[in-house]
Design an enzyme around this catalytic site. Structure first.
Site, PDB file in Angstrom:
ATOM      1  N   PHE A 136       0.775  -1.181   0.152  1.00 19.31           N
ATOM      2  CA  PHE A 136       0.182   0.138   0.062  1.00 19.31           C
ATOM      3  C   PHE A 136       0.796   1.230  -0.131  1.00 19.31           C
ATOM      4  O   PHE A 136       1.751   1.269   0.931  1.00 19.31           O
ATOM      5  CB  PHE A 136      -1.005   0.012   1.290  1.00 19.31           C
ATOM      6  CG  PHE A 136      -1.632   1.259   1.644  1.00 19.31           C
ATOM      7  CD1 PHE A 136      -2.675   1.691   0.621  1.00 19.31           C
ATOM      8  CD2 PHE A 136      -1.147   2.075   2.431  1.00 19.31           C
ATOM      9  CE1 PHE A 136      -3.390   2.874   0.714  1.00 19.31           C
ATOM     10  CE2 PHE A 136      -1.703   3.593   2.586  1.00 19.31           C
ATOM     11  CZ  PHE A 136      -2.753   3.808   1.755  1.00 19.31           C
ATOM     12  N   GLY A 176       0.067   5.230   0.498  1.00 21.19           N
ATOM     13  CA  GLY A 176      -1.014   6.346   0.944  1.00 21.19           C
ATOM     14  C   GLY A 176      -0.869   7.050   2.143  1.00 21.19           C
ATOM     15  O   GLY A 176       0.225   7.154   2.775  1.00 21.19           O
ATOM     16  N   MET A 203       4.450  -1.071   2.991  1.00 16.74           N
ATOM     17  CA  MET A 203       3.673   0.320   2.906  1.00 16.74           C
ATOM     18  C   MET A 203       4.501   1.526   3.005  1.00 16.74           C
ATOM     19  O   MET A 203       5.605   1.526   3.798  1.00 16.74           O
ATOM     20  CB  MET A 203       2.707   0.393   4.080  1.00 16.74           C
ATOM     21  CG  MET A 203       1.718  -0.737   4.337  1.00 16.74           C
ATOM     22  SD  MET A 203       0.011  -0.174   5.385  1.00 16.74           S
ATOM     23  CE  MET A 203       1.262  -0.230   6.910  1.00 16.74           C
ATOM     24  N   GLU A 204       4.533   2.249   2.128  1.00 19.32           N
ATOM     25  CA  GLU A 204       5.218   3.733   2.013  1.00 19.32           C
ATOM     26  C   GLU A 204       3.823   4.658   2.299  1.00 19.32           C
ATOM     27  O   GLU A 204       3.053   4.974   1.623  1.00 19.32           O
ATOM     28  CB  GLU A 204       5.628   4.026   0.720  1.00 19.32           C
ATOM     29  CG  GLU A 204       6.253   5.226   0.612  1.00 19.32           C
ATOM     30  CD  GLU A 204       6.707   5.504  -0.735  1.00 19.32           C
ATOM     31  OE1 GLU A 204       6.758   6.631  -1.102  1.00 19.32           O
ATOM     32  OE2 GLU A 204       7.325   4.671  -1.368  1.00 19.32           O
ATOM     33  N   LEU A 205       4.073   5.431   3.503  1.00 12.80           N
ATOM     34  CA  LEU A 205       2.822   6.114   4.158  1.00 12.80           C
ATOM     35  C   LEU A 205       3.551   7.809   3.829  1.00 12.80           C
ATOM     36  O   LEU A 205       4.235   8.187   3.199  1.00 12.80           O
ATOM     37  CB  LEU A 205       2.831   5.658   5.558  1.00 12.80           C
ATOM     38  CG  LEU A 205       2.500   4.402   5.393  1.00 12.80           C
ATOM     39  CD1 LEU A 205       2.176   3.924   6.898  1.00 12.80           C
ATOM     40  CD2 LEU A 205       1.220   4.016   4.584  1.00 12.80           C
TER      41      LEU A 205
END
Length: 481
Positions: A226, A228, A249-251
């Site tokens: 994901f 976002g 995940m890259e947030l």
């Protein structure tokens, strides 16, 4: 105005077939909100479940395919995708808001990802001998069905940096692009998917919550990748926890730039700083979002950045003279506008400048001139949040320790930069900055697409990679003889 829709408009990709969906919404051009670029399908839960079932079936055979065959297929797909870059740049600009230069660069880099991952695969897949008393090999195997959920701000490169290594590692994927701008992703993935067996690449579109809930609660989905917001990332982790799914995940980010007393602030440096702030209208998770400058250089930085911002030409990215396009969507536009208003009401000094290319059509799109802000402090909303727009706070500091404390005073830890003529000082500061990567006299992305580094704290869940992300989508196991 309704334009000619692309082939993928209003469809999803399941088991090699592009299927029309009943419910659809328009994809709006952020530079001219009266223009509908195409349609995006709102897939039902049944369609998503079908995609999972198809992917699971395809994985059974694809995971046992020869890695040389996988690499050959990807290289062949790269040749075909490269042929259609030029014809798809305009569509990407129209649905995303980037400039022509930014859009083409993203598409070109997608082809680079394909070729780079294919080349890396053959070496990475080889068994690795572990020295010791016993003969042990580290071997790799595909993990399973992989769900990939990507955002609207940099959709092409962020999607390809996950889809391509996942497929090459032997997985079958379900891709969920952002509803705001899915058309170019789907058009390009159509070319890629045609080089692989049906079901290896599937695409569903629509509600992030509906699709996210389904893929995170299904035990057949082994990995969720994901990109976002941190808030959505936390929800995905909660939903994935009962199944112990792998999450990558890259947030969010709130990247600090530290400008030290000895920094070289010539024209080239200021241009690099401006690019670090305003790339894609500031809608980049790893953009500079806070500038901390030694008090002795504060007025100089404000003056030089104001002059540099005054040269920024804002307008429809289709026009070649434009250097900054509109914001992507109304929700983000309204948020940044509200943030500016609240900052001004709280006493912030907002310096707005730049060139409106077409003032007469300014209100037709989500246009916003860039702004610098002084007179704010560490507790100001503008400093605490991820503004994701063309507005930047400039805050002075006096001592090195103060700069480090201010930079680290954030729940985020994605990227940072140190601006100094002394590389040893830069390294010393980088060792103490809570960021997944630190740049020296620049704030950009890694030119080597094989490299990536995770964000710290609430900016991501992953690990550093030297292998184009292949290791995020495969399991390693030990074989002892």
């Amino acid at each position: 105005m309704i334009s000619t829709y692309p082939f993928v408009s209003g469809k999803c990709l399941i088991d090699g077939a592009w299927i029309e969906q009943g419910e659809k919404v328009g994809v709006i051009n952020p530079a001219n909100t009266s223009e509908v670029v195409g349609q995006v399908a709102i897939c039902s839960g049944d369609t998503v479940n079908e995609a999972i079932e198809v992917a699971e079936k395809a994985f059974d055979t694809w995971s046992r395919s020869d890695v040389s065959d996988r690499a050959d297929r990807m290289n062949a797909a790269a040749v075909e995708l490269e042929k259609i870059i030029e014809e798809n740049v305009t569509m990407f600009v129209r649905e995303n808001g980037k400039t022509l230069v930014e859009a083409k660069k993203d598409l070109v880099r997608c082809v680079e990802v394909m070729r780079g991952c294919a080349a890396e695969l053959l070496n990475w897949w080889k068994p690795e001998e572990v020295a010791g008393k016993q003969k042990v090999q580290i071997r790799r195997r595909a993990r399973g069905v992989t769900a990939i959920i990507t955002p609207w701000n940099s959709p092409m490169i962020l999607t390809f940096k996950r889809v391509i290594p996942a497929v090459l590692a032997g997985n079958a994927v379900i891709v969920k692009p952002a509803t705001n701008c899915p058309l170019t992703i789907m058009t390009c993935l159509k070319v890629v998917a045609e080089h692989f067996p049906p079901g290896v690449i599937n695409i569903v579109t629509g509600s992030g919550k509906v699709i996210g809930d389904l893929v995170c609660s299904d035990s057949r989905v082994r990995t969720v990748a994901f990109v976002g917001s941190t808030e959505t990332g936390k929800e995905i982790m909660k939903k994935s926890a009962p199944k112990l799914q792998n999450v990558y995940m890259e947030l969010g980010g709130n990247d600090p730039a530290l400008i030290m007393e000895d920094a070289n602030l010539d024209e080239a440096a200021i241009q690099r700083l401006r690019m670090g702030i305003l790339r894609a209208s500031g809608q980049v998770c790893s953009a500079v979002k806070r500038v901390y400058v030694h008090s002795s250089r504060h007025d100089e930085v404000v003056g030089k950045l104001t002059k540099e911002f005054s040269r920024v030409v804002v307008g429809d990215g289709i026009q070649p003279d434009v250097t900054m396009g509109p914001l992507n969507n109304k929700a983000q536009f309204d948020f940044v506008q509200g943030l500016i208003e609240r900052t001004a009401n709280a006493g912030g000094n907002i310096i707005t400048t730049g060139i409106q290319l077409n003032p007469e059509t300014w209100d037709a799109g989500y246009y916003m001139l860039p702004s610098l802000v002084t007179g704010v402090n560490q507790q100001s909303e503008l400093v605490r949040v991820e503004q994701f727009g063309p507005i930047i706070p400039i805050i002075p500091f006096n001592e090195e320790e103060e700069a480090i404390r201010l930079a680290n005073d954030s729940e985020f830890g994605l990227r940072a930069s140190v601006w100094t003529e002394n590389v040893e000082v830069a390294i010393k500061l980088a060792d103490r900055l809570e960021a997944g990567a630190v740049f020296h006299n620049n704030h950009t992305v890694f030119s080597d697409l094989a490299l990536d580094f995770p964000g710290l704290k609430e900016s991501g869940v992953s690990r550093e990679t030297k292998h184009c992300g292949l290791e995020f989508f495969a399991d390693s196991y030990g074989f002892a003889d």
